[in-house]
Design a protein around this motif. Sequence first.
Motif, PDB file in Angstrom:
ATOM      1  N   PRO A 148       2.892  63.452  15.894  1.00  0.00           N
ATOM      2  CA  PRO A 148       1.639  63.000  15.282  1.00  0.00           C
ATOM      3  C   PRO A 148       1.565  63.234  13.786  1.00  0.00           C
ATOM      4  O   PRO A 148       0.764  62.597  13.095  1.00  0.00           O
ATOM      5  N   ASN A 149       2.368  64.165  13.262  1.00  0.00           N
ATOM      6  CA  ASN A 149       2.340  64.483  11.832  1.00  0.00           C
ATOM      7  C   ASN A 149       3.461  63.742  11.110  1.00  0.00           C
ATOM      8  O   ASN A 149       4.536  63.504  11.685  1.00  0.00           O
ATOM      9  N   PRO A 150       3.247  63.349   9.863  1.00  0.00           N
ATOM     10  CA  PRO A 150       4.253  62.546   9.151  1.00  0.00           C
ATOM     11  C   PRO A 150       5.633  63.193   9.074  1.00  0.00           C
ATOM     12  O   PRO A 150       6.650  62.507   9.186  1.00  0.00           O
ATOM     13  N   ALA A 151       5.693  64.504   8.907  1.00  0.00           N
ATOM     14  CA  ALA A 151       6.992  65.175   8.764  1.00  0.00           C
ATOM     15  C   ALA A 151       7.674  65.431  10.095  1.00  0.00           C
ATOM     16  O   ALA A 151       8.883  65.700  10.141  1.00  0.00           O
ATOM     17  N   GLY A 152       6.921  65.354  11.193  1.00  0.00           N
ATOM     18  CA  GLY A 152       7.506  65.612  12.503  1.00  0.00           C
ATOM     19  C   GLY A 152       7.869  67.075  12.693  1.00  0.00           C
ATOM     20  O   GLY A 152       7.350  67.961  11.989  1.00  0.00           O
ATOM     21  N   PRO A 153       8.776  67.386  13.633  1.00  0.00           N
ATOM     22  CA  PRO A 153       9.157  68.792  13.877  1.00  0.00           C
ATOM     23  C   PRO A 153       9.816  69.460  12.685  1.00  0.00           C
ATOM     24  O   PRO A 153       9.899  70.691  12.650  1.00  0.00           O
ATOM     25  N   VAL A 154      10.288  68.668  11.698  1.00  0.00           N
ATOM     26  CA  VAL A 154      10.919  69.258  10.520  1.00  0.00           C
ATOM     27  C   VAL A 154       9.948  70.183   9.799  1.00  0.00           C
ATOM     28  O   VAL A 154      10.348  71.177   9.178  1.00  0.00           O
ATOM     29  N   GLU A 155       8.652  69.880   9.883  1.00  0.00           N
ATOM     30  CA  GLU A 155       7.644  70.725   9.249  1.00  0.00           C
ATOM     31  C   GLU A 155       7.641  72.132   9.832  1.00  0.00           C
ATOM     32  O   GLU A 155       7.241  73.093   9.167  1.00  0.00           O
ATOM     33  N   PHE A 156       8.126  72.264  11.068  1.00  0.00           N
ATOM     34  CA  PHE A 156       8.120  73.572  11.744  1.00  0.00           C
ATOM     35  C   PHE A 156       9.547  74.075  11.965  1.00  0.00           C
ATOM     36  O   PHE A 156       9.820  74.796  12.918  1.00  0.00           O
ATOM     37  N   VAL A 157      10.456  73.711  11.077  1.00  0.00           N
ATOM     38  CA  VAL A 157      11.862  74.047  11.266  1.00  0.00           C
ATOM     39  C   VAL A 157      12.086  75.556  11.254  1.00  0.00           C
ATOM     40  O   VAL A 157      13.042  76.064  11.867  1.00  0.00           O
ATOM     41  N   ASP A 158      11.238  76.305  10.567  1.00  0.00           N
ATOM     42  CA  ASP A 158      11.371  77.764  10.517  1.00  0.00           C
ATOM     43  C   ASP A 158      10.446  78.461  11.509  1.00  0.00           C
ATOM     44  O   ASP A 158      10.400  79.699  11.540  1.00  0.00           O
ATOM     45  N   ASP A 159       9.695  77.689  12.289  1.00  0.00           N
ATOM     46  CA  ASP A 159       8.760  78.258  13.260  1.00  0.00           C
ATOM     47  C   ASP A 159       9.436  78.258  14.631  1.00  0.00           C
ATOM     48  O   ASP A 159       9.375  77.288  15.380  1.00  0.00           O
ATOM     49  N   TYR A 160      10.093  79.368  14.970  1.00  0.00           N
ATOM     50  CA  TYR A 160      10.827  79.431  16.233  1.00  0.00           C
ATOM     51  C   TYR A 160       9.880  79.463  17.436  1.00  0.00           C
ATOM     52  O   TYR A 160      10.262  79.038  18.533  1.00  0.00           O
ATOM     53  N   ALA A 173       0.383  76.353   9.563  1.00  0.00           N
ATOM     54  CA  ALA A 173       0.819  75.244   8.716  1.00  0.00           C
ATOM     55  C   ALA A 173      -0.294  74.746   7.804  1.00  0.00           C
ATOM     56  O   ALA A 173      -0.060  73.863   6.965  1.00  0.00           O
ATOM     57  N   GLY A 174      -1.525  75.287   7.968  1.00  0.00           N
ATOM     58  CA  GLY A 174      -2.614  74.941   7.078  1.00  0.00           C
ATOM     59  C   GLY A 174      -3.556  73.872   7.582  1.00  0.00           C
ATOM     60  O   GLY A 174      -4.401  73.381   6.818  1.00  0.00           O
ATOM     61  N   TYR A 175      -3.476  73.509   8.853  1.00  0.00           N
ATOM     62  CA  TYR A 175      -4.355  72.473   9.388  1.00  0.00           C
ATOM     63  C   TYR A 175      -5.674  73.082   9.849  1.00  0.00           C
ATOM     64  O   TYR A 175      -5.723  74.246  10.282  1.00  0.00           O
ATOM     65  N   ALA A 209      -1.995  71.701  28.962  1.00  0.00           N
ATOM     66  CA  ALA A 209      -3.094  72.464  28.366  1.00  0.00           C
ATOM     67  C   ALA A 209      -2.614  73.826  27.869  1.00  0.00           C
ATOM     68  O   ALA A 209      -2.955  74.255  26.759  1.00  0.00           O
ATOM     69  N   VAL A 210      -1.819  74.517  28.676  1.00  0.00           N
ATOM     70  CA  VAL A 210      -1.329  75.850  28.286  1.00  0.00           C
ATOM     71  C   VAL A 210      -0.433  75.756  27.054  1.00  0.00           C
ATOM     72  O   VAL A 210      -0.570  76.550  26.103  1.00  0.00           O
ATOM     73  N   ILE A 211       0.485  74.793  27.032  1.00  0.00           N
ATOM     74  CA  ILE A 211       1.380  74.644  25.886  1.00  0.00           C
ATOM     75  C   ILE A 211       0.587  74.272  24.637  1.00  0.00           C
ATOM     76  O   ILE A 211       0.868  74.768  23.530  1.00  0.00           O
ATOM     77  N   ALA A 212      -0.400  73.399  24.790  1.00  0.00           N
ATOM     78  CA  ALA A 212      -1.207  72.990  23.634  1.00  0.00           C
ATOM     79  C   ALA A 212      -1.932  74.181  23.025  1.00  0.00           C
ATOM     80  O   ALA A 212      -1.977  74.339  21.796  1.00  0.00           O
ATOM     81  N   ILE A 213      -2.509  75.018  23.869  1.00  0.00           N
ATOM     82  CA  ILE A 213      -3.209  76.205  23.365  1.00  0.00           C
ATOM     83  C   ILE A 213      -2.230  77.151  22.667  1.00  0.00           C
ATOM     84  O   ILE A 213      -2.535  77.719  21.605  1.00  0.00           O
ATOM     85  N   ALA A 214      -1.037  77.305  23.237  1.00  0.00           N
ATOM     86  CA  ALA A 214      -0.037  78.195  22.639  1.00  0.00           C
ATOM     87  C   ALA A 214       0.470  77.678  21.302  1.00  0.00           C
ATOM     88  O   ALA A 214       0.943  78.461  20.456  1.00  0.00           O
ATOM     89  N   MET A 215       0.386  76.363  21.079  1.00  0.00           N
ATOM     90  CA  MET A 215       0.852  75.784  19.813  1.00  0.00           C
ATOM     91  C   MET A 215      -0.168  75.907  18.689  1.00  0.00           C
ATOM     92  O   MET A 215       0.176  75.710  17.517  1.00  0.00           O
ATOM     93  N   MET A 216      -1.397  76.213  19.011  1.00  0.00           N
ATOM     94  CA  MET A 216      -2.459  76.249  18.007  1.00  0.00           C
ATOM     95  C   MET A 216      -2.156  77.211  16.844  1.00  0.00           C
ATOM     96  O   MET A 216      -2.370  76.862  15.669  1.00  0.00           O
ATOM     97  N   PRO A 217      -1.667  78.441  17.088  1.00  0.00           N
ATOM     98  CA  PRO A 217      -1.370  79.328  15.950  1.00  0.00           C
ATOM     99  C   PRO A 217      -0.377  78.731  14.957  1.00  0.00           C
ATOM    100  O   PRO A 217      -0.511  78.953  13.748  1.00  0.00           O
TER     101      PRO A 217
END
Length: 481
Positions: free
Chosen positions: A214-226, A188-190, A175-183
């Motif tokens: 869950p997303n088609p691009a996978g973690p590659v979509e967040f490659v610049d999101d450290y 990313a525009g979702y 739950a904590v990690i999920a909330i932290a991932m929301m930003p």
Amino acid sequence: MRAQPLARLGRVDGRSWFGQVRDAIDGLVKHSPSRFAILIFTTLILVTTLLLSLPIARAGESSVTPLADAVFTAVSTICVTGLATVDMATYWSPFGNAVIFIGMNVGGVGVLTLASILGLVISRRLGLRAKLIAASDTNPSRIHVGPVAERQAVRLGEVGGLLVTVAASLLVIEAVIAIAMMPSMFAAGYDFGTSAWYSSYYSVSAFTNTGFSPNPAGPVEFVDDYWFQSLLMLDVFLGSLGFPVIFALLRTWRKPRRWSVHVKLTIATTVILFVAGAAMFLLLEYNNPRTYGQLDASPTVFQSFFMSAMTRSGGFATINMHDLNSSSMLVSDMLMFVGGGSASTAGGIKVTTLAVLFLAAFAEARGAPAMEAFGRRIPRDILRLAVSVVLWGATIVAVSTIAIAQITKEPLDFVLFDVISGFATCGLSTGLTAELPPEGKYVMAATMFMGRVGTVTLAAALAASQRRQLFRRPEERPIVG
């Protein structure tokens, strides 16, 4: 006069049908706890296969999922492996994704711990036998010799608290990690609904060390999101530590001196492998134009640590595995084969197994009579168990590699990489798994099952009985080396 009402209530000899089922399960647990656990795991896979085979589980299609793909996905989900033969982001409907989401959590609990929880629900109390089953998940040596005298990460009387820790860890950390991932999802525009779903899915997939995206691009979509990638690494790290270690840290995090040898070995070996793996990827891939060769120094260092964490059973990747140099693939094979901590959501032979082997080699080199770590002596039967785990694991990997190499005729380094990833329930792939024919999918599914159930549990379950030898044969020393 009272027999007829009792019969109408489903009672026989004063016992309800629920009591009869409970007694039957109790008898099976008494006869073979390991087989009981494997039976539960197999049942979960069959149920998941059935649910994923339903037309409602497939997105945008009226036809049912092919049996080979349904079986493979079910095994990969319950075994928290992460390998896939279909596009996990687009192939399944909301119903199918819900089945997979629940299956990852159930599989992440662990084989023997899961058996104990179900036994607790059925019996309404955690009896001695159920405690022995759960304790076996934290210390596999009990499968062979029963409760042992040496100090443990979790004592038998604390298993009830361990099971509470398992449930609390799953809920709170995810739950904590999920909330932290929301930003990151918002950036990313979702929209809110999609962001909540993707964050929850990634959190569960990372903590259980599955690696589904869950997303088609996978973690590659967040490659610049450290920030997002750091959360993935943290989630994978916590899941790979093992519930006994988390339990011990929650109780005595301010008093490291009270940590058991198991906790200290797990943390120390995990950190060493994490740093050493990152250093190797940095050294071997910094000039590879297909992976990190186009990156600046800081991103290269970060991605090397990310890769090191994911090869330990995480399963997420921001690069294509088939673009790695052969030397880096071999390093990945080694890290995946070791895996994470005992009684964790990670796979592999476990870090404590590797630590025991190194301690044995070190003791032999010094001429010491016994293995020692952190001021404690480690009994020799633990070494025999460690050797057995490695030999069983190596045998499973070798047989599966030969079979899939013969079926696919693909290069050995690609086949070996995917087979070890399946055995160690890692989920990284060179792309070979998605192209497997049906017979190859079944071989890989069997490899994932044996890797997740655990070589020690599997060996104990296959043994017809345990013998006690009341005599000792004459000793003779063969030449070794």
